[in-house]
Design a protein around this motif. Structure first.
Motif, PDB file in Angstrom:
ATOM      1  N   LEU A  96       0.819  -1.211   0.000  1.00 52.92           N
ATOM      2  CA  LEU A  96       0.000   0.000   0.000  1.00 52.92           C
ATOM      3  C   LEU A  96       0.853   1.261   0.000  1.00 52.92           C
ATOM      4  O   LEU A  96       0.411   2.323  -0.442  1.00 52.92           O
ATOM      5  N   MET A  97       2.095   1.171   0.522  1.00 48.70           N
ATOM      6  CA  MET A  97       2.952   2.348   0.611  1.00 48.70           C
ATOM      7  C   MET A  97       3.853   2.504  -0.608  1.00 48.70           C
ATOM      8  O   MET A  97       4.667   3.409  -0.656  1.00 48.70           O
ATOM      9  N   SER A  98       3.707   1.640  -1.600  1.00 51.63           N
ATOM     10  CA  SER A  98       4.597   1.681  -2.759  1.00 51.63           C
ATOM     11  C   SER A  98       4.473   3.021  -3.480  1.00 51.63           C
ATOM     12  O   SER A  98       3.394   3.583  -3.614  1.00 51.63           O
ATOM     13  N   GLY A  99       5.596   3.528  -3.909  1.00 54.79           N
ATOM     14  CA  GLY A  99       5.618   4.794  -4.628  1.00 54.79           C
ATOM     15  C   GLY A  99       6.008   5.979  -3.779  1.00 54.79           C
ATOM     16  O   GLY A  99       6.430   7.016  -4.304  1.00 54.79           O
ATOM     17  N   GLY A 100       5.873   5.846  -2.450  1.00 54.32           N
ATOM     18  CA  GLY A 100       6.314   6.904  -1.552  1.00 54.32           C
ATOM     19  C   GLY A 100       5.415   8.112  -1.510  1.00 54.32           C
ATOM     20  O   GLY A 100       5.784   9.135  -0.933  1.00 54.32           O
ATOM     21  N   SER A 101       4.223   8.050  -2.108  1.00 54.61           N
ATOM     22  CA  SER A 101       3.338   9.219  -2.106  1.00 54.61           C
ATOM     23  C   SER A 101       2.031   8.948  -1.366  1.00 54.61           C
ATOM     24  O   SER A 101       1.124   9.771  -1.396  1.00 54.61           O
ATOM     25  N   LYS A 102       1.929   7.793  -0.721  1.00 49.81           N
ATOM     26  CA  LYS A 102       0.681   7.415  -0.045  1.00 49.81           C
ATOM     27  C   LYS A 102       0.813   7.574   1.462  1.00 49.81           C
ATOM     28  O   LYS A 102       1.828   7.228   2.058  1.00 49.81           O
ATOM     29  N   LEU A 103      -0.230   8.139   2.033  1.00 49.90           N
ATOM     30  CA  LEU A 103      -0.342   8.239   3.487  1.00 49.90           C
ATOM     31  C   LEU A 103      -1.325   7.157   3.922  1.00 49.90           C
ATOM     32  O   LEU A 103      -2.533   7.329   3.811  1.00 49.90           O
ATOM     33  N   VAL A 104      -0.823   6.029   4.377  1.00 49.71           N
ATOM     34  CA  VAL A 104      -1.670   4.867   4.671  1.00 49.71           C
ATOM     35  C   VAL A 104      -2.140   4.966   6.112  1.00 49.71           C
ATOM     36  O   VAL A 104      -1.361   4.766   7.041  1.00 49.71           O
ATOM     37  N   GLN A 155      -7.688  12.433  -0.121  1.00 50.08           N
ATOM     38  CA  GLN A 155      -7.378  13.778   0.358  1.00 50.08           C
ATOM     39  C   GLN A 155      -5.863  13.965   0.483  1.00 50.08           C
ATOM     40  O   GLN A 155      -5.101  13.003   0.585  1.00 50.08           O
ATOM     41  N   THR A 156      -5.470  15.224   0.516  1.00 48.42           N
ATOM     42  CA  THR A 156      -4.051  15.562   0.641  1.00 48.42           C
ATOM     43  C   THR A 156      -3.712  15.881   2.083  1.00 48.42           C
ATOM     44  O   THR A 156      -4.457  16.567   2.771  1.00 48.42           O
ATOM     45  N   VAL A 157      -2.589  15.358   2.542  1.00 49.68           N
ATOM     46  CA  VAL A 157      -2.045  15.698   3.855  1.00 49.68           C
ATOM     47  C   VAL A 157      -0.634  16.234   3.648  1.00 49.68           C
ATOM     48  O   VAL A 157       0.226  15.571   3.052  1.00 49.68           O
ATOM     49  N   SER A 158      -0.393  17.438   4.113  1.00 52.46           N
ATOM     50  CA  SER A 158       0.902  18.094   3.937  1.00 52.46           C
ATOM     51  C   SER A 158       1.765  17.939   5.177  1.00 52.46           C
ATOM     52  O   SER A 158       1.259  17.994   6.308  1.00 52.46           O
ATOM     53  N   VAL A 159       3.060  17.765   4.962  1.00 51.72           N
ATOM     54  CA  VAL A 159       4.005  17.709   6.074  1.00 51.72           C
ATOM     55  C   VAL A 159       4.297  19.147   6.507  1.00 51.72           C
ATOM     56  O   VAL A 159       4.660  19.998   5.691  1.00 51.72           O
ATOM     57  N   VAL A 160       4.117  19.421   7.821  1.00 52.56           N
ATOM     58  CA  VAL A 160       4.325  20.768   8.341  1.00 52.56           C
ATOM     59  C   VAL A 160       5.196  20.695   9.590  1.00 52.56           C
ATOM     60  O   VAL A 160       5.368  19.633  10.188  1.00 52.56           O
ATOM     61  N   HIS A 161       5.748  21.823   9.963  1.00 53.06           N
ATOM     62  CA  HIS A 161       6.471  21.969  11.231  1.00 53.06           C
ATOM     63  C   HIS A 161       5.714  22.959  12.095  1.00 53.06           C
ATOM     64  O   HIS A 161       5.282  24.017  11.626  1.00 53.06           O
ATOM     65  N   TYR A 162       5.555  22.607  13.372  1.00 53.74           N
ATOM     66  CA  TYR A 162       4.814  23.449  14.314  1.00 53.74           C
ATOM     67  C   TYR A 162       5.809  23.973  15.334  1.00 53.74           C
ATOM     68  O   TYR A 162       6.475  23.208  16.021  1.00 53.74           O
ATOM     69  N   ASP A 163       5.922  25.295  15.434  1.00 52.75           N
ATOM     70  CA  ASP A 163       6.888  25.886  16.361  1.00 52.75           C
ATOM     71  C   ASP A 163       6.306  27.171  16.932  1.00 52.75           C
ATOM     72  O   ASP A 163       6.079  28.138  16.201  1.00 52.75           O
ATOM     73  N   HIS A 210       6.262  19.017   1.167  1.00 56.35           N
ATOM     74  CA  HIS A 210       5.974  17.606   0.905  1.00 56.35           C
ATOM     75  C   HIS A 210       4.520  17.308   1.261  1.00 56.35           C
ATOM     76  O   HIS A 210       4.015  17.779   2.277  1.00 56.35           O
ATOM     77  N   SER A 211       3.853  16.529   0.443  1.00 57.92           N
ATOM     78  CA  SER A 211       2.463  16.142   0.724  1.00 57.92           C
ATOM     79  C   SER A 211       2.233  14.711   0.277  1.00 57.92           C
ATOM     80  O   SER A 211       2.986  14.158  -0.533  1.00 57.92           O
ATOM     81  N   PHE A 212       1.186  14.129   0.813  1.00 56.92           N
ATOM     82  CA  PHE A 212       0.852  12.729   0.534  1.00 56.92           C
ATOM     83  C   PHE A 212      -0.638  12.588   0.311  1.00 56.92           C
ATOM     84  O   PHE A 212      -1.436  13.414   0.767  1.00 56.92           O
ATOM     85  N   GLN A 213      -0.998  11.539  -0.383  1.00 55.66           N
ATOM     86  CA  GLN A 213      -2.412  11.259  -0.656  1.00 55.66           C
ATOM     87  C   GLN A 213      -2.890  10.157   0.280  1.00 55.66           C
ATOM     88  O   GLN A 213      -2.262   9.111   0.404  1.00 55.66           O
ATOM     89  N   VAL A 214      -4.031  10.403   0.949  1.00 58.23           N
ATOM     90  CA  VAL A 214      -4.549   9.466   1.945  1.00 58.23           C
ATOM     91  C   VAL A 214      -5.071   8.196   1.279  1.00 58.23           C
ATOM     92  O   VAL A 214      -5.776   8.251   0.265  1.00 58.23           O
TER      93      VAL A 214
END
Length: 881
Positions: A625-633, A649-657, A666-670
């Motif tokens: 399911l994680m093949s390709g590196g673009s999936k958020l499983v 849906q899209t989930v973006s990698v963020v930093h909280y400070d 960077h973003s991933f598809q659910v």
């Protein structure tokens, strides 16, 4: 007539012993089933309501409540002070907890646990204090006994308590307290096994620890459950109505029993799954006993023919003779059934008195009315019903015909066509009932709403069991047709081995009714055993898969920063199969391209796994399911129309400070995964897995994921891991292995009980074969004498009976294995389809074992009848015949 019947019964007492044993064993089976089910029910209920303490009510979310709204409800919204002041309310405790780290000030060692607030009365606390006392002020704390031992703490020592991460509070855990250790508690029911126990402090201390003003206490904490101690006698309906009026929207007031029922139903789809599953086989066992009883009374009536005929000649009517047989069966059934119920209770009392345990289950004596009433009523009724054919046979012949030496007549031919038609109708109806419920279960597994299995699983299972029983009874009714036909084919292979084999095969062909009666006794026993075994194997494999998906990571260690030395220590712990570091990032639902996107409130922890890590570390691999590196499983239960995120849906990698959210680009598809969570705890929901194919920047934190090899007990395994991480500050050890082990233990206990009860079916079948062979010896007195007179030796005559028993055993066992496997599949699918993919096994080892046991049982059962057939001299036997 009653006195004559009683004297006849005493005279033929030895003939009644086998039937009495069959009844006793069968009713003991049913009584033991109720007793075991009661014990299992208490064990499971104790597990699902482990957080209650001695509370008897709970405020919980309704089944249709919105999860997001429920999690946002705080303690303040429940108006606990007003509820505590109501008449009859002795106390109320909110289920509020957060991960905390305990540090020994003197030894500088660390461990973690859940932090919970002290409530009054202390009887509603979810665990007892075993040393010292509960905290009585804001400077005191009671910690788990094992945690104190790990930190080398004793009562009176100072403990540094730091707030952990990821708890219900959502706090960063910047505050810490120094508290005095005044008590040691023990989480015996496993309410906080996920965290290794719970540390108890005052509401003010807990609020201060998590950064809230002490005066506010825990009012601002989310609280999905409130536990209440209510005196029903004082409270009355008025108090319950007042409590319900104060509840937030989406919450309900439930009794503890109702709460337990709802939790068990959520787990298994059934509220009484253990009782129903075991009792269905207990009833089948009584049908085995009923056949044995019927055959025994046929033997007894055959022996009493002359006496009954004499009674007819001196004026006894058919109704009196019939009443005589029924009276004997009723007395026998009542006595044997009472002994069976008493024997089951006695065995359970002995086991409890000796302190015997099955796994973690203590065998407690819980005698409820069904334990006594059902076995006695059912056993007596089945005995009388089973004797009806014998009673009819006793009145079917004329006095002169009965006084004349003759073999027992075979009356089954007279109603052959009607019996066959009735059997076919029963089989068709039974198969249709079972097929309809299976179809409903298939529809339910596909998500079709409104199926009977989803709405009323107990009734659905009952219909399926009734259908299977109806089909099976139909197959037994026409057994005199298909069993001899099947055995004739098998016998053709051995008929030419010798004279004994030829005689045995000839006997099978000459009297199909007797052969069917003998084969049916073993057929029912083997079918029961095969059904139980198949159901047990299916249950174990299906539940193992379900547990692997729900608790897909055995142990998680949360860290503030990368800790290679801690990882190496963990890898040296006995029982660790694999342990690796996993970086954790923050994800936000949305594209992350604008300031509005970056301020999304729905955040997801992203566990960045390298290729192959899910295979090595998880119980359910997500590699494909994680093949390709673009999936958020994500866990499959967290993706859908009613969930926070939807597939695609899209989930973006963020930093909280410091309150500022920055997108990394960077973003991933659910995508929905094939697992339901990491550790099963509520804190693990909303997580996701990604293939770390690109640099995502600096991780927010790290985790060590550990997979156990299963060689060590769960308790010592997790304790050793906590000990290995005791020198690492802020290391939070958690994971689903403890809960997974608890459920596996329940399954293993259930299987052990079933394996112990399998012997019952073998014993009953053994009695049945012996009784029907005894009947065949009586029927063939003249035939056996003739064979002896023309030169057949005792050994050859014994061998012919052994070959006959062997042929019947092999044929009946093969048919029983086929039927039992199908019945086991049907039951397992209906019971367990709600858990996921149901395993439908073919257990060849079990089949081989059942075949060997059945053959040995049949051969042993032929010993006494064979001795009886050769005991009488040929001349005397011919004279008697």
């Amino acid at each position: 007539m009653w006195s004559v019947s009683w004297k006849m019964m005493k005279r033929d007492g030895r003939m009644l012993v086998p039937a009495g044993i069959a009844i006793l064993v069968g009713t003991l089976f049913i009584a033991a089933t109720f007793l075991f089910a009661n014990t299992m029910d208490v064990s499971i209920r104790k597990q699902v309501s482990s957080s209650f303490g001695q509370a008897n009510y709970a405020i919980s979310p309704k089944d249709d409540a919105n999860d997001e709204a429920s999690s946002a409800t705080t303690v303040k919204d429940f108006h606990l002070q007003q509820i505590r002041a109501l008449k009859g309310v002795n106390g109320a405790r909110a289920q509020v907890y957060a991960p905390v780290e305990l540090t020994s000030v003197s030894a500088n060692k660390h461990t973690n646990s859940a932090g919970i607030a002290m409530s009054q009365p202390d009887s509603i606390m979810p665990m007892p204090v075993v040393e010292g006392h509960w905290p009585q002020g804001e400077s005191e704390i009671a910690v788990p006994k094992q945690a104190a031992q790990r930190l080398n703490l004793k009562l009176g020592d100072e403990v540094s308590v730091n707030a952990g991460r990821g708890g219900q509070s959502g706090s960063d855990g910047s505050d810490s307290l120094r508290l005095k250790l005044v008590g040691l508690n023990e989480d015996k029911d496993g309410a906080y096994s996920y965290y290794g126990g719970a540390s108890v402090m005052s509401e003010g201390a807990m609020a201060q620890l998590m950064g809230a003003p002490s005066a506010s206490g825990i009012d601002s904490y989310p609280a999905p459950y409130i536990y209440l101690s209510i005196d029903d006698a004082q409270a009355g309906q008025e108090t319950l109505d007042q409590i319900r009026a104060k509840l937030p929207k989406g919450f309900q007031l439930q009794t503890r029993a109702a709460f337990e029922d709802s939790q068990i139903k959520e787990m298994s789809g059934q509220t009484n799954i253990m009782t129903t599953f075991l009792l269905s086989f207990g009833i089948l066992a009584m049908f085995v006993a009923a056949l044995v009883i019927a055959n025994t009374f046929q033997v007894m009536v055959a022996r009493q023919r002359r006496t009954l005929a004499l009674l007819r000649t001196i004026g006894a009517k058919k109704g009196q003779v019939r009443a005589s047989v029924l009276m004997q069966s009723g007395i026998l059934g009542l006595i044997a059934s009472s002994l069976g119920a008493a024997g089951a209770i006695g065995l359970m009392m002995a086991a409890h008195g000796l302190g015997l345990r099955i796994g973690a289950l203590t065998l407690e004596v819980m005698v409820t009315p069904p334990v006594i009433v059902v076995p006695i009523v059912f056993g007596t009724a089945m005995t009388m019903i089973a004797s009806l054919s014998s009673a009819a046979a006793a009145t079917r012949v004329t006095p002169l015909e009965a006084l004349r030496p003759a073999e027992v007549s075979d009356s089954s031919k007279r109603s052959g066509k009607i019996r066959l038609a009735l059997a076919c109708i029963m089989m068709v109806i039974g198969a249709a009932m079972a097929a309809w419920i299976v179809y409903q279960a298939v529809q339910d597994s596909r998500g079709v709403k409104g199926t009977m299995v989803a709405e009323n699983g107990d009734s659905a299972l009952g219909i399926a069991v009734a259908g299977v029983a109806l089909f099976f009874i139909g197959a037994l009714l026409c057994a005199n047709r298909w069993i001899p036909w099947m055995l004739k084919g098998i016998g053709a292979l051995v008929a030419h081995i010798g004279p004994s084999s030829k005689v045995a095969v000839g006997n099978i062909s000459r009297n199909p009714a007797r052969v069917a009666a003998t084969g049916t006794a073993l057929l029912i026993g083997v079918t029961l055993v095969a059904c139980l075994g198949t159901g047990a194997t299916s249950a174990k494999q299906t539940m193992a898969t379900a547990l692997d998906t729900r608790y897909s990571v055995d142990v998680e260690i949360s860290l503030n920063q990368e800790d290679v030395s801690g990882l190496e220590k963990v890898r040296k712990v006995k029982g660790v199969k694999a342990a690796e570091l996993v970086p954790v990032y923050q994800g936000a639902v949305g594209s992350g391209k604008t300031a509005e996107d970056n301020a999304q409130k729905d955040y997801i922890a992203i566990f960045a796994l390298k290729a192959g890590q899910s295979e090595r570390l998880m119980n359910v691999s997500q590699e494909s399911l994680m093949s390709g590196g673009s999936k958020l499983v994500m866990p499959k239960g967290q993706v859908g129309d009613k969930a926070v995120v939807k597939a695609g849906q899209t989930v973006s990698v963020v930093h909280y400070d410091d309150g500022t959210v920055t997108a990394t680009g960077h973003s991933f598809q659910v995508a929905a995964g094939s697992y339901n969570g990491l550790g099963g705890d509520a804190g693990s929901y909303g997580i996701a897995l990604v293939d770390q194919s690109a640099s995502l920047g600096k991780p927010d934190r790290y985790e060590i994921w550990i997979k156990s090899d299963g060689s060590q007990p769960v308790g010592s395994f997790t304790e050793d891991i906590r000990e290995a991480m005791s020198s690492t500050p802020d290391a939070m050890v958690s994971g689903g292995i403890a809960m997974k082990a608890t459920y596996e233990q329940i399954i293993n206990i259930f299987l052990l009980i079933m394996v112990a009860l399998l012997a019952v079916a073998v014993i009953i079948a053994l009695i049945g074969v012996a009784n029907t062979l005894s009947l065949s010896v009586i029927e063939r007195t003249k035939e056996s004498a003739t064979l002896r007179a023309i030169g057949m030796t005792k050994r050859q005559l014994k061998r012919s009976l052994s070959v006959e028993a062997l042929l019947i055993a092999v044929g009946s066992t093969l048919a029983g294995l086929a039927l039992g496997t199908i019945f086991g599949w049907i039951g397992a699918y209906i019971v367990f389809e709600s858990l996921g993919k149901v395993s439908l096994p073919l257990d060849w080892n079990m089949y081989a074992m059942i075949l060997v046991v059945a053959v040995i049982a049949a051969l042993l059962a032929s010993v006494l009848p064979a001795r009886r057939a050769t005991k009488t001299p040929p001349v005397e036997a011919l004279a008697e015949a």
